[in-house]
Scaffold this motif. Sequence first.
Motif, mmCIF file in Angstrom:
data_model
loop_
_atom_site.group_PDB
_atom_site.id
_atom_site.type_symbol
_atom_site.label_atom_id
_atom_site.label_comp_id
_atom_site.label_asym_id
_atom_site.label_seq_id
_atom_site.Cartn_x
_atom_site.Cartn_y
_atom_site.Cartn_z
ATOM 1 N N TYR A 161 66.656 29.664 29.063
ATOM 2 C CA TYR A 161 65.902 30.636 28.277
ATOM 3 C C TYR A 161 64.602 30.985 29.000
ATOM 4 O O TYR A 161 63.942 30.119 29.566
ATOM 5 N N LYS A 165 64.064 33.954 25.267
ATOM 6 C CA LYS A 165 65.270 34.780 25.305
ATOM 7 C C LYS A 165 66.285 34.209 26.286
ATOM 8 O O LYS A 165 65.913 33.736 27.354
ATOM 9 N N LYS A 166 67.549 34.247 25.906
ATOM 10 C CA LYS A 166 68.616 33.709 26.741
ATOM 11 C C LYS A 166 68.692 34.460 28.063
ATOM 12 O O LYS A 166 68.869 35.668 28.104
ATOM 13 N N GLU A 167 68.543 33.726 29.165
ATOM 14 C CA GLU A 167 68.534 34.319 30.498
ATOM 15 C C GLU A 167 69.866 34.141 31.221
ATOM 16 O O GLU A 167 70.370 35.062 31.856
#
Length: 216
Positions: A161, A165-167
């Motif tokens: 993240y 936010k999910k990367e």
Amino acid sequence: MSYVKAFVLNWKDRLALGFLYLAVTWVILAILFAISMASLEFAGKTETTRDISNWIMWRIDGTFKNSPENIMYVAEDHVWVDGVENQVKIGKLAGNRNLAFGVKNILEEYIQEKGYDLSQDAKYHLKVNIVYLDVLTTKTNISVFHKGEEEVVVRLQGILYKDGKKEKEVVVEESSSEISMSTLIVDEGGKFNQTSLSNALKKASDKLITKLLGKK
């Protein structure tokens, strides 16, 4: 031509004079600071002087570079492992919390080996799941001879993240042979008493960190 030379010399003189003024100002401020700290000590306000010293050291000392308030802090070089969850459903280590704790320690070691620092305030956070861990037995037949080999298979899922936010998300699998399920024991400190199990987990952790963060 003489005008250019005069301008260059004048510029150098001004630069030297500027550095001199800066040095003098720095010395004066240092003296005033020392006098102020001495006055506080003399007035018995030891706690105040200690707080001021700690505040300054926290921001300029490289020992505290993991803090965002430190001048040496670099957000891109910091990672935090939020946690490791054991999602293994079968076997002796199914749901074993010590296994999850041990894997977290291994992951943190590899993160630091690749040049990153651990900081809870980091921009990047990592969540890892142990999705599979079991022993597979393979048999080979050569003429009248029979050979059986057992290997532990580990599968890890990692989610990276960035700023919440999910990367990126990856799944890796590694194995190590010559292991018996009866010896798969993890102590309270997350230590493994079986070399092959430890090797498989280290290989999987190394691959996971490399895929998520890349090499430095």
